[in-house]
Design a protein around this motif. Structure first.
Motif, PDB file in Angstrom:
ATOM      1  N   VAL A  35     -20.596  26.693 -13.422  1.00  0.00           N
ATOM      2  CA  VAL A  35     -20.925  25.941 -12.193  1.00  0.00           C
ATOM      3  C   VAL A  35     -22.200  26.590 -12.080  1.00  0.00           C
ATOM      4  N   LEU A  36     -23.522  25.917 -11.391  1.00  0.00           N
ATOM      5  CA  LEU A  36     -24.750  26.414 -11.128  1.00  0.00           C
ATOM      6  C   LEU A  36     -25.121  25.741  -9.355  1.00  0.00           C
ATOM      7  N   LEU A  37     -24.930  26.370  -8.556  1.00  0.00           N
ATOM      8  CA  LEU A  37     -25.483  25.745  -7.108  1.00  0.00           C
ATOM      9  C   LEU A  37     -26.960  25.709  -7.149  1.00  0.00           C
ATOM     10  N   ARG A  38     -28.076  25.035  -7.127  1.00  0.00           N
ATOM     11  CA  ARG A  38     -29.042  24.415  -6.199  1.00  0.00           C
ATOM     12  C   ARG A  38     -28.589  24.269  -4.662  1.00  0.00           C
ATOM     13  N   ILE A  39     -29.738  25.545  -3.720  1.00  0.00           N
ATOM     14  CA  ILE A  39     -29.557  26.118  -2.502  1.00  0.00           C
ATOM     15  C   ILE A  39     -30.837  24.929  -2.188  1.00  0.00           C
ATOM     16  N   HIS A  40     -30.892  23.945  -1.742  1.00  0.00           N
ATOM     17  CA  HIS A  40     -32.452  23.827  -0.949  1.00  0.00           C
ATOM     18  C   HIS A  40     -32.431  23.767   0.869  1.00  0.00           C
ATOM     19  N   GLY A  41     -33.474  24.026   1.016  1.00  0.00           N
ATOM     20  CA  GLY A  41     -33.605  23.798   2.148  1.00  0.00           C
ATOM     21  C   GLY A  41     -34.015  25.107   2.842  1.00  0.00           C
ATOM     22  N   MET A  42     -34.052  26.645   2.017  1.00  0.00           N
ATOM     23  CA  MET A  42     -34.266  26.919   3.164  1.00  0.00           C
ATOM     24  C   MET A  42     -35.730  28.116   2.516  1.00  0.00           C
ATOM     25  N   GLN A  43     -36.234  28.608   3.632  1.00  0.00           N
ATOM     26  CA  GLN A  43     -37.519  28.744   3.475  1.00  0.00           C
ATOM     27  C   GLN A  43     -37.510  30.340   3.287  1.00  0.00           C
ATOM     28  N   PRO A  44     -38.317  30.774   3.013  1.00  0.00           N
ATOM     29  CA  PRO A  44     -38.796  32.698   2.497  1.00  0.00           C
ATOM     30  C   PRO A  44     -39.945  33.081   4.237  1.00  0.00           C
ATOM     31  N   TRP A  45     -39.588  33.863   4.630  1.00  0.00           N
ATOM     32  CA  TRP A  45     -39.947  34.133   5.984  1.00  0.00           C
ATOM     33  C   TRP A  45     -39.985  35.747   6.366  1.00  0.00           C
ATOM     34  N   PHE A  46     -40.902  35.866   6.729  1.00  0.00           N
ATOM     35  CA  PHE A  46     -40.186  37.515   7.429  1.00  0.00           C
ATOM     36  C   PHE A  46     -41.399  37.451   8.701  1.00  0.00           C
ATOM     37  N   GLU A  47     -41.003  38.434   9.272  1.00  0.00           N
ATOM     38  CA  GLU A  47     -41.826  38.784  10.941  1.00  0.00           C
ATOM     39  C   GLU A  47     -42.799  40.049  10.993  1.00  0.00           C
ATOM     40  N   VAL A  48     -42.650  40.181  12.036  1.00  0.00           N
ATOM     41  CA  VAL A  48     -44.206  40.682  12.268  1.00  0.00           C
ATOM     42  C   VAL A  48     -43.952  41.053  13.451  1.00  0.00           C
ATOM     43  N   CYS A  49     -44.989  42.420  14.200  1.00  0.00           N
ATOM     44  CA  CYS A  49     -44.341  42.555  15.777  1.00  0.00           C
ATOM     45  C   CYS A  49     -45.765  44.214  16.262  1.00  0.00           C
ATOM     46  N   PRO A  50     -45.827  44.349  16.976  1.00  0.00           N
ATOM     47  CA  PRO A  50     -47.226  44.996  17.178  1.00  0.00           C
ATOM     48  C   PRO A  50     -46.648  45.894  16.856  1.00  0.00           C
ATOM     49  N   PRO A  51     -47.788  47.079  16.123  1.00  0.00           N
ATOM     50  CA  PRO A  51     -47.809  48.394  15.567  1.00  0.00           C
ATOM     51  C   PRO A  51     -47.723  49.619  17.011  1.00  0.00           C
ATOM     52  N   GLY A  52     -46.876  50.091  16.788  1.00  0.00           N
ATOM     53  CA  GLY A  52     -46.631  51.592  17.771  1.00  0.00           C
ATOM     54  C   GLY A  52     -45.553  50.770  18.972  1.00  0.00           C
ATOM     55  N   ARG A  53     -45.990  51.816  19.979  1.00  0.00           N
ATOM     56  CA  ARG A  53     -45.703  51.493  21.228  1.00  0.00           C
ATOM     57  C   ARG A  53     -45.855  50.479  21.751  1.00  0.00           C
ATOM     58  N   TRP A  54     -45.107  49.399  22.489  1.00  0.00           N
ATOM     59  CA  TRP A  54     -45.318  48.227  23.348  1.00  0.00           C
ATOM     60  C   TRP A  54     -45.774  48.177  24.473  1.00  0.00           C
ATOM     61  N   ASN A  55     -46.619  47.800  24.362  1.00  0.00           N
ATOM     62  CA  ASN A  55     -47.389  47.931  26.150  1.00  0.00           C
ATOM     63  C   ASN A  55     -47.571  46.338  26.887  1.00  0.00           C
ATOM     64  N   GLY A  56     -46.638  45.745  26.247  1.00  0.00           N
ATOM     65  CA  GLY A  56     -46.971  44.196  27.339  1.00  0.00           C
ATOM     66  C   GLY A  56     -47.987  43.352  27.422  1.00  0.00           C
ATOM     67  N   ASP A  57     -49.050  43.974  26.678  1.00  0.00           N
ATOM     68  CA  ASP A  57     -50.363  43.230  26.768  1.00  0.00           C
ATOM     69  C   ASP A  57     -50.191  41.882  25.237  1.00  0.00           C
ATOM     70  N   PHE A  58     -49.721  40.744  25.874  1.00  0.00           N
ATOM     71  CA  PHE A  58     -49.877  39.752  24.302  1.00  0.00           C
ATOM     72  C   PHE A  58     -51.504  39.469  24.795  1.00  0.00           C
ATOM     73  N   SER A  59     -51.973  39.580  25.596  1.00  0.00           N
ATOM     74  CA  SER A  59     -53.961  38.989  25.105  1.00  0.00           C
ATOM     75  C   SER A  59     -54.097  39.437  24.025  1.00  0.00           C
ATOM     76  N   SER A  60     -53.845  41.206  23.739  1.00  0.00           N
ATOM     77  CA  SER A  60     -54.140  41.544  22.959  1.00  0.00           C
ATOM     78  C   SER A  60     -54.153  41.236  21.483  1.00  0.00           C
ATOM     79  N   LEU A  61     -52.833  40.485  21.312  1.00  0.00           N
ATOM     80  CA  LEU A  61     -52.612  39.911  20.022  1.00  0.00           C
ATOM     81  C   LEU A  61     -52.604  38.579  19.719  1.00  0.00           C
ATOM     82  N   GLU A  62     -53.365  37.548  20.453  1.00  0.00           N
ATOM     83  CA  GLU A  62     -53.360  36.326  20.842  1.00  0.00           C
ATOM     84  C   GLU A  62     -54.442  35.824  19.389  1.00  0.00           C
TER      85      GLU A  62
END
Length: 830
Positions: A35-62
């Motif tokens: 059997v060979l299953l070819r899986i369609h419909g998946m897309q690669p991704w990764f995640e990002v978040c602000p480095p260090g401690r989060w200070n709640g300041d979203f504007s600095s990330l814009e």
DNA sequence: AAGTCTACCTAG
DNA sequence: TTAGCTAGGTAGACTT
């Protein structure tokens, strides 16, 4: 036409050459279709978040966010979602990318501005992680077709796949062996045996003639028979390597068709694109690791499997065969001298072919006997990976498969491997109690049930529960914390249940369920199945500690490993202390076990007394997450006073001689010593002191007199080394400070000088000819030359006397006295 | 002869 | 010894 089937997954890869990113899964169905299953419909991704401690300041990330969204490789960004990280909760964005292979570059590019999560997970693993699947899956496909000899090729999505109960996959296994010229390193002949586990039929094939023809025929057979698993004895280091070298030699550079004809074993299109793939392509490849990669198939070296399961004293095919099939002479008669292969091939090619065929078939017998494939299948089933990942992957990958899944489900950020602070030196391990030398009657062995996993569960030890000063996420003011003896603190499960403790609890429940099913099982097939499964769970549970105590694993921190062992030492020392306070003698203890003297009773019922005492004591000292069990009852225990070296006469729950650490257990000893020492131990435990001494004296005497057959004096040790491609020679200086002073290196050099294959890491065997020379003179062992060996009588006598003398010293005879054959009367002996 | 160092293999 | 861990004993070469 709709196809429905249960499939065992062999291996995976990604096909990202088209517009889509496909995950391809090769497998074998319950109904014995490839059997060979070819899986369609998946897309690669990764995640990002602000480095260090989060200070709640979203504007600095814009700005950063804008840049990310507009990056040419990033198709879109979703989020933020709040996820837990080791510095506290942070907003996390998910960046979908065009192709999996752009992630490493992006990771690097973004590293200053963002903290990257889930950025080093092979895209194909997403099938198992997102679908919560393991090796066995159920598939529904609206239509299927055949291609490249594969019966069922299906283009589907993740929604067409469901979890599936484990079932015995009817794998098709191809085992092969080459005979090669020593003078020319060409291939003289080859043999293949193919086992179809669906029909139970084996077919045999031999190949001779010109080298290119052999390789082409071999390749055609691989394509026609289309096996799932490729095996053979030491094929990783020898046969596959040789095929690869000869392919390079026999074909011109860039002649992909020529190369594919010779060694195009992959289960993919026979075209240039597949030829050019760096891995998982048409031509088998070996990367930086030992493991070979063949698209669509799993390479499972019989040598590696046998060594892991059997731990044999010697590692040749003939030794392992004799070990497993001692009564079957046909299987291992030796009539071809491999060190004179060119002559043998010239003089009696038929016999060489027969020999080659036998060496192609033996690996199938060995693999079946040790249940190598089933074992891998069970671990793949429990950990949630493919067959190939178990056979050729590492422990971290198995743990990753479970932990990443759990993290994704609970919004825990998945850090990159290697992102943790490096460990400063080693952590402290288990506690080993001094052993009291001598013979001790009636000893109960108590031990903690799954000690390290229990400690992790009981104290909620996890990457996600560790209290860190630097994090924005701190425990509640009145929260009850678990504080380890090292001072590390872990959150209370009512506030945060750790991922690892949760996983371990689930595994423990699975093990209990499998054990219960095993007890109920009637037929041998289901008995074996449940036994494999419970064993796989046990192996997996026990590997958690090691991975979390390692310095590089993604979900680790140095406080985790050291807290686990600190609690372990604390628990066991406390119990030893309490037992001693009660007047019970603790004879020995190692990490999770306590050997305690059983109070003696009058009369005949000492065994019953021990059973009662064992159970009662174990129960009395058990706590919720530190359960002590009465594991074994000994009528006698002996040690000469060294830790990790002891023997015992087990009388409960069964009757057996238990030996730990001593030469009998060591694969670098020799048969005369190991078998003799075992006999000695039987005398000791039976209280036969005179026989103990008489037997030891006789052993040393016989050695001194040269009465021992040389086969019982063969020593064996593993030898490292590596092949230097540029210099085209073997080098040992990378692995040894002074290679030529090591006996095993000198032996390896003798093997190489004979033109015989040498595998780094494999054991080499030898006889000591003269130990008065420094370094000692050794001679590699060749069965064919068995009659011509001379050995150093004094060396063997001394080594025997040393090993036996350590033990007999407790009975008044030391090594020197054993060697001389009489006891020196000391000044104080009367 | 005693001590140091490297290496192997085992217990858990 | 295919990015699991530490504790421990022993052999052999070599140095002091």
């Amino acid at each position: 036409m709709v196809w429905r089937g249960d499939v065992g997954i062999i291996t995976t890869r990604i096909d990202s050459d088209g517009d889509e990113n496909l995950i391809e899964l090769w497998g074998r169905s319950r109904e014995n279709e490839s059997v060979l299953l070819r899986i369609h419909g998946m897309q690669p991704w990764f995640e990002v978040c602000p480095p260090g401690r989060w200070n709640g300041d979203f504007s600095s990330l814009e700005g950063r966010l804008h840049q990310l969204e507009n990056h040419e490789e990033v198709t879109h960004v979703t989020g933020p979602v709040e996820k837990w990280t080791d510095l506290g909760y942070k907003p996390v964005w998910k960046a979908y990318v065009s192709k999996p292979f752009v992630v490493p570059g992006l990771r690097k590019e973004l590293s200053g501005r963002w903290y990257i999560l889930s950025g080093d997970i092979p895209f194909a693993n997403r099938f198992f992680l997102d679908g919560d699947f393991a090796i066995h899956v159920s598939v529904t496909a609206k239509e299927t077709y055949s291609e490249n000899g594969i019966d069922i090729v299906a283009d589907i999505t993740l929604d067409d796949v469901e979890q599936c109960q484990g079932f015995p996959v009817p794998w098709k296994i191809l085992s092969f062996d080459l005979e090669t010229s020593i003078a020319e390193s060409t291939i003289l002949c080859a043999a293949v045996v193919i086992e179809d586990r669906g029909t139970g039929i084996r077919t045999k094939h031999t190949f001779s003639g010109d080298e290119a023809g052999i390789m082409a025929d071999l390749t055609n057979l691989v394509l026609d028979s289309n096996p799932d698993i490729i095996t053979g004895y030491n094929i990783d280091n020898f046969d596959l390597t040789r095929l690869n070298d000869r392919m390079a030699h026999l074909s011109k550079r860039g002649d992909w068709q020529g190369k594919a004809e010779l060694f195009g074993w992959g289960r993919v299109n026979r075209d240039e694109k597949e030829y050019r793939r760096r891995r998982d392509g048409l031509i088998p490849k070996r990367g930086a690791t030992r493991a070979w990669n063949i698209s669509g198939r799993c390479v499972m070296d019989c040598w590696w499997q046998a060594r892991q399961v059997l731990r044999p004293e010697r590692e040749t095919l003939s030794f392992v065969s004799k070990l497993l099939f001692p009564d079957d002479d046909e299987r291992h008669k030796m009539d071809i001298d491999a060190s004179k292969m060119d002559e043998e091939w010239a003089n009696r090619p038929d016999e060489v072919l027969e020999y080659c065929l036998r060496d192609a078939e033996l690996p199938l017998d060995i693999m079946a006997e040790i249940q190598a494939v089933r074992r891998c299948e069970a671990i793949a089933s429990v950990s949630g990976v493919s067959l190939d990942t178990v056979a050729n992957g590492n422990t971290s990958q198995r743990i990753d498969a479970l932990v990443i899944k759990a993290a994704d489900r609970s919004n825990i950020g998945v850090p990159l491997t290697g992102s943790a602070d490096a460990k400063e030196g080693q952590i402290t391990g288990g506690y080993v109690h001094d052993v009291e030398a001598g013979l001790h009657p009636w000893v109960a062995i108590l031990d903690f049930k799954s000690m390290y996993p229990s400690i992790m569960i009981g104290n909620n030890i996890c990457y996600t529960t560790r209290v860190d000063q630097g994090s924005t996420d701190q425990p509640l003011e009145d929260e009850e914390l678990f504080v380890s003896p090292t001072g590390a603190k872990f959150r209370h499960p009512s506030q945060r249940q750790g991922l690892i403790p949760l996983l371990l609890e689930d595994l423990m429940a699975q093990r209990d369920a499998n054990k219960a099913a095993l007890a109920k099982a009637k037929d041998p097939v289901s008995k074996s199945f449940y036994d494999q499964m419970q064993y796989a769970v046990k192996i997996l549970m026990n590997s958690f500690y090691g991975v979390f105590a390692s310095g590089f694993y993604r979900f680790t921190h140095r406080d985790l490993g050291s807290s686990i062992t600190a609690w372990a030492r604390h628990n066991i020392k406390k119990i030893i202390q309490r037992l001693e306070d009660e007047g019970h003698g603790v004879v020995y203890s190692d990490t999770d076990s306590i050997f305690v003297s059983v109070p003696l009773v009058e009369g005949e019922n000492q065994v019953e007394k021990m059973i009662e005492f064992g159970h009662e004591t174990a129960q009395r000292f058990s706590e919720d997450s530190a359960i002590l069990e009465f594991e074994k009852g000994l009528s006698a225990f002996f040690s000469h006073g060294a830790k990790k070296r002891y023997i015992g006469q087990v009388v409960w729950p069964n009757q057996e001689l238990m030996i730990r650490g001593y030469e009998t257990q060591r694969t670098d000893s020799f048969a005369y010593l190991t078998t003799g020492m075992k006999r000695l131990f039987e005398h000791i435990l039976a209280g036969e002191d005179e026989e103990t001494i008489a037997y030891s004296l006789e052993m040393v005497r016989a050695a001194k007199a040269g009465e021992i057959g040389v086969r019982d004096l063969i020593l064996s040790k593993s030898c490292k080394g590596r092949w230097d491609k540029r210099k085209a020679k073997w080098i040992f200086t990378e692995d040894y400070a002074n290679p030529d002073s090591m006996a095993q290196v000198r032996v390896a050099k003798q093997i190489l000088a004979k033109g015989l294959p040498f595998t780094p890491g494999m054991k080499v065997s030898y006889v000591v000819e003269n130990a008065t020379e420094k370094p000692m003179r050794v001679r590699a062992w060749y069965e064919e030359e068995a009659d011509s060996y001379q050995y150093d009588v004094q060396f063997y006598a001394e080594r025997l006397a040393t090993a036996l003398g350590r033990v007999t010293e407790a009975f008044g005879w030391n090594a020197k006295e054993l060697l001389s054959g009489n006891r020196q009367t000391s000044l104080f002996s009367f």
